[in-house]
Motif scaffolding. Structure first.
Motif, short mmCIF file in Angstrom:
data_model
loop_
_atom_site.label_atom_id
_atom_site.label_comp_id
_atom_site.label_asym_id
_atom_site.label_seq_id
_atom_site.Cartn_x
_atom_site.Cartn_y
_atom_site.Cartn_z
N PHE B 62 0.82 -1.21 0.00
CA PHE B 62 0.00 0.00 0.00
C PHE B 62 0.86 1.26 0.00
O PHE B 62 0.47 2.27 -0.59
N ALA B 63 2.02 1.17 0.64
CA ALA B 63 2.95 2.31 0.58
C ALA B 63 3.38 2.52 -0.87
O ALA B 63 3.46 3.66 -1.35
N ALA B 64 3.63 1.41 -1.57
CA ALA B 64 4.03 1.51 -2.98
C ALA B 64 2.89 2.08 -3.82
O ALA B 64 3.13 2.91 -4.71
N VAL B 65 1.67 1.65 -3.54
CA VAL B 65 0.51 2.19 -4.26
C VAL B 65 0.47 3.70 -4.10
O VAL B 65 0.33 4.45 -5.07
N GLY B 66 0.62 4.15 -2.83
CA GLY B 66 0.61 5.59 -2.57
C GLY B 66 1.74 6.30 -3.29
O GLY B 66 1.54 7.35 -3.91
N ALA B 67 2.94 5.70 -3.24
CA ALA B 67 4.11 6.32 -3.85
C ALA B 67 3.94 6.45 -5.36
O ALA B 67 4.16 7.53 -5.93
N TYR B 68 3.53 5.36 -6.01
CA TYR B 68 3.40 5.39 -7.47
C TYR B 68 2.23 6.29 -7.90
O TYR B 68 2.33 7.03 -8.88
N ALA B 69 1.11 6.19 -7.18
CA ALA B 69 -0.05 7.02 -7.56
C ALA B 69 0.32 8.50 -7.44
O ALA B 69 0.01 9.31 -8.33
N SER B 70 1.01 8.83 -6.37
CA SER B 70 1.40 10.22 -6.17
C SER B 70 2.45 10.64 -7.19
O SER B 70 2.35 11.69 -7.82
N GLY B 71 3.46 9.79 -7.35
CA GLY B 71 4.55 10.11 -8.27
C GLY B 71 4.06 10.28 -9.69
O GLY B 71 4.41 11.24 -10.38
N LEU B 72 3.24 9.33 -10.15
CA LEU B 72 2.76 9.38 -11.53
C LEU B 72 1.88 10.60 -11.77
O LEU B 72 1.99 11.27 -12.80
N SER B 73 1.01 10.91 -10.79
CA SER B 73 0.12 12.06 -11.02
C SER B 73 0.90 13.36 -10.96
O SER B 73 0.56 14.34 -11.63
N ALA B 74 1.98 13.39 -10.15
CA ALA B 74 2.81 14.59 -10.12
C ALA B 74 3.56 14.75 -11.45
O ALA B 74 3.72 15.85 -11.97
N PHE B 87 -3.66 12.34 -2.86
CA PHE B 87 -4.27 11.51 -3.90
C PHE B 87 -3.78 10.06 -3.75
O PHE B 87 -4.57 9.11 -3.82
N GLY B 88 -2.47 9.92 -3.53
CA GLY B 88 -1.89 8.59 -3.33
C GLY B 88 -2.53 7.88 -2.15
O GLY B 88 -2.86 6.68 -2.22
N ALA B 89 -2.72 8.62 -1.06
CA ALA B 89 -3.35 8.04 0.12
C ALA B 89 -4.77 7.58 -0.21
O ALA B 89 -5.21 6.52 0.21
N GLY B 90 -5.46 8.39 -1.04
CA GLY B 90 -6.83 8.05 -1.42
C GLY B 90 -6.89 6.77 -2.23
O GLY B 90 -7.74 5.90 -1.99
N ILE B 91 -5.96 6.64 -3.21
CA ILE B 91 -5.93 5.42 -4.02
C ILE B 91 -5.62 4.21 -3.15
O ILE B 91 -6.24 3.14 -3.27
N ALA B 92 -4.67 4.37 -2.22
CA ALA B 92 -4.34 3.27 -1.31
C ALA B 92 -5.56 2.90 -0.47
O ALA B 92 -5.83 1.72 -0.23
N ALA B 93 -6.33 3.91 -0.06
CA ALA B 93 -7.54 3.64 0.74
C ALA B 93 -8.53 2.83 -0.07
O ALA B 93 -9.13 1.87 0.42
N LEU B 94 -8.69 3.19 -1.36
CA LEU B 94 -9.63 2.46 -2.22
C LEU B 94 -9.22 1.00 -2.37
O LEU B 94 -10.04 0.09 -2.25
N SER B 208 -5.73 2.14 7.71
CA SER B 208 -4.31 1.82 7.76
C SER B 208 -3.70 1.84 6.36
O SER B 208 -2.55 2.25 6.19
N SER B 209 -4.47 1.44 5.34
CA SER B 209 -3.95 1.51 3.97
C SER B 209 -3.73 2.95 3.53
O SER B 209 -2.73 3.27 2.90
N ALA B 210 -4.68 3.82 3.88
CA ALA B 210 -4.54 5.22 3.51
C ALA B 210 -3.29 5.82 4.15
O ALA B 210 -2.52 6.54 3.49
N LEU B 211 -3.06 5.49 5.43
CA LEU B 211 -1.89 6.04 6.12
C LEU B 211 -0.61 5.51 5.49
O LEU B 211 0.36 6.25 5.32
N ALA B 212 -0.61 4.20 5.12
CA ALA B 212 0.56 3.64 4.46
C ALA B 212 0.78 4.32 3.12
O ALA B 212 1.92 4.64 2.74
N GLY B 213 -0.31 4.59 2.39
CA GLY B 213 -0.21 5.26 1.10
C GLY B 213 0.41 6.64 1.23
O GLY B 213 1.28 7.03 0.45
N LEU B 214 -0.02 7.36 2.27
CA LEU B 214 0.51 8.70 2.50
C LEU B 214 2.01 8.62 2.83
O LEU B 214 2.82 9.36 2.25
#
Lengths: 249, 313
Positions: B62-74, B87-94, B208-214
């Motif tokens: 989930f940390a990776a999901v947050g990192a990639y979602a954030s990185g790619l959108s940036a 946004f990354g935290a949100g995707i991880a939450a989903l 917990s997924s959202a926090l890991a994503g963030l």
């Protein structure tokens, strides 16, 4: 004009439960009235606890209906049934072992959304309930450290904290000495008389049960074989046979 | 008195941490930033594993999901990283919602295996979808601010960590936290008392997924390079070890464990691959002699001191 049929407070109709090839509860029907104390007895393996699990929503009925205050509840989940007003205790106690007694009761308040806005009142109410069942000195004790009798007391306190209209007691007297049984019986009377809670009660301590209940249901091999006032039931031939085996004549 | 003492310790720690950029050199400041990342990861994993008993192995994923979602959108939408991290935290939450719902009927080892599989699937996808993720080469992403500065990164991570820890502290002391523990102790009993265990378990998963994503998103923008290594089981087991060594199911355990292991790993880095062995040995010793972790050890000794005082007095 439609005739108004008085609605039963609690009604079990033709309930059956199969586990694979085994029929644990077979076509059981009965009713409970408000503020009634009814005993549920039967030999080991008769299906008593299974029936409780069906009523409380832990198991799903294979067939039949269960109605509570005019609502069909056989499809509902445990937590929904609890919120409607049916609480239970467990024969094999299930305390939240790593939580304090106070927290154990709080869970029931949280689950039923009671005193949500008033935390200090909630804590006082929880303490009052624990006092009521005789755990006044154990409020901050871990539930896992209690002895078996106190764990049973905690089961009752938690069940009451859900503010039930009907409570299912599963062998709350097992392992108690005569003094403690007397205490428990007066507790059960208070729950009915002062709180207006109906009680369906599984018990093996027959003498004590018969003193308190107004009616007895007898289960044997998943079937309801007898129903009536205690003195009639103990004299019933079917019941004697179920407990002692068939007589020769 | 005890309460006051606790606040003094907390405020003291915050003050010392806040002074780090003035006290530490580049290298140790970098270590401090990594520690903050691990504090966030271990604390948020503890919320799920320690408080609801759902031992998920997908936390690093989930940390990776947050990192990639954030990185790619940036990268592609040219949004500021501070926004894309959310946004990354949100995707991880989903994704947490989806995985949590999938695991709802599972307990214990089945949940662990399913989350492990999810984690590996994600890592393989990240490795192979070269066109998008740049694979093992890593994805170059922008820093938080237009100008690079370790000090600003440190303070950003620091503030977010404090915020996250406050949220977790509040959560575990709220009604939801009490429900978490009830569900962990006995699901059947909790349900019989009116607790909607499906909802409680899913909420824990999502939070917990959202926090890991963030945490993962911040980690990525700090390094300016995101690799599938974040989603690896190495990272996951490090987080697990930190939480267990510190004290699973306690608030301060994962914080202490993360700081301890991260700093320790800097000292034993010279032994290369052997540092995993050393972690294992530490975990073994802790499991044998202090099952509630370092925090349990500390509590036990302070309790013993207290009771010996009462006996003496």
């Amino acid at each position: 004009m439609r005739k108004i049929v008085p609605m039963a407070f609690f009604q079990v109709t033709n309930v059956t439960k199969h586990f694979g090839g085994l029929t644990a509860v077979h076509d059981v029907s009965f009713e409970l009235k408000e503020k009634e104390i009814v005993g549920l007895i039967g030999p080991n393996g008769a299906g008593k606890t299974t029936l409780f699990n069906l009523i409380a929503g832990a198991f799903r009925c294979s067939e039949g209906r269960i109605q509570f205050e005019g609502r069909q509840i056989q499809q509902l989940k445990s937590y929904q049934i609890c919120r409607l007003g049916i609480a239970r205790t467990f024969q094999i106690v299930r305390p939240f072992a790593e939580m304090t007694c106070l927290e154990n009761v709080l869970v029931a308040f949280i689950g039923n959304n009671r005193y949500a806005g008033n935390l200090s009142k909630r804590k006082n109410e929880a303490a009052r309930l624990l006092e009521f069942v005789g755990l006044a000195r154990m409020l901050e004790q871990s539930a896992g450290n209690l002895n078996l009798i106190d764990k049973k007391r905690l089961e009752i306190a938690r069940a009451l904290a859900t503010r039930p209209r009907l409570i299912l007691l599963d062998e709350v007297l097992g392992g108690l000495n005569s003094g403690e049984i007397a205490e428990a019986l007066s507790l059960i009377h208070t729950i009915r008389d002062e709180w207006g809670v109906s009680i369906l009660w599984i018990e093996h301590v027959m003498g004590a049960l018969m003193k308190v209940v107004e009616r007895v249901l007898v289960l044997d091999n998943g079937r309801l074989i007898c129903e009536g006032p205690p003195d009639e039931v103990v004299a019933d031939r079917c019941v004697i046979e179920a407990y002692l085996g068939e007589s020769d004549d | 008195m005890r309460q006051n003492f606790r606040w003094i310790v907390v405020l003291g720690c915050i003050a010392v941490f806040a002074a780090f950029p003035f006290l530490l050199g580049e290298y140790w400041l970098h270590t401090a930033i990594l520690s903050l990342f691990y504090v966030m990861m271990a604390s948020s994993w503890n919320l799920l594993a320690g408080y609801t008993g759902q031992v998920s192995f997908a936390h690093a994923a989930f940390a990776a999901v947050g990192a990639y979602a954030s990185g790619l959108s940036a990268l592609y939408w040219h949004l500021p990283p501070l926004l894309t991290a959310l946004f990354g935290a949100g995707i991880a939450a989903l994704l947490g919602l989806a995985l949590g719902a999938l695991c709802i009927r599972m307990g214990g080892i089945y949940l662990s295996l399913t989350t492990l599989a999810f984690s590996e699937i994600l890592r393989i996808i990240l490795d192979n979808e070269y066109e998008i993720t740049r694979g093992t080469m890593g994805l170059q992403v922008p820093f938080f601010f237009p100008t690079y500065s370790k000090v600003s990164a440190f303070y950003l991570m620091f503030v977010v960590t404090i915020g996250m820890l406050s949220l977790i502290f509040w959560l575990i002391h709220s009604d939801l936290g009490t429900s978490f523990r009830a569900v962990q102790n006995d699901e059947t009993a909790a349900a019989s008392l009116g607790i909607n265990i499906v909802r409680v378990r899913i909420v824990a998963f999502v939070v917990s997924s959202a926090l890991a994503g963030l945490a993962g998103a911040l980690y990525g923008h700090y390094h300016q390079l995101i690799t599938p290594e974040i989603a690896s089981l190495n990272t996951m087991f490090l987080i697990l070890a930190m939480t267990v060594i510190g004290g699973l199911g306690t608030f301060s355990g994962p914080i202490v464990g993360a700081l301890f292991l991260e700093v320790l790993s800097e000292y034993i880095r010279v032994y290369g691959e052997f540092h995993v062995l050393i972690f294992g040995l530490i975990a073994l010793v802790i499991a044998r002699f202090a099952p509630v972790g370092l925090i349990g050890l500390w509590r036990r000794t302070s309790l013993a001191k207290q009771s010996s005082k009462t006996i003496a007095g």
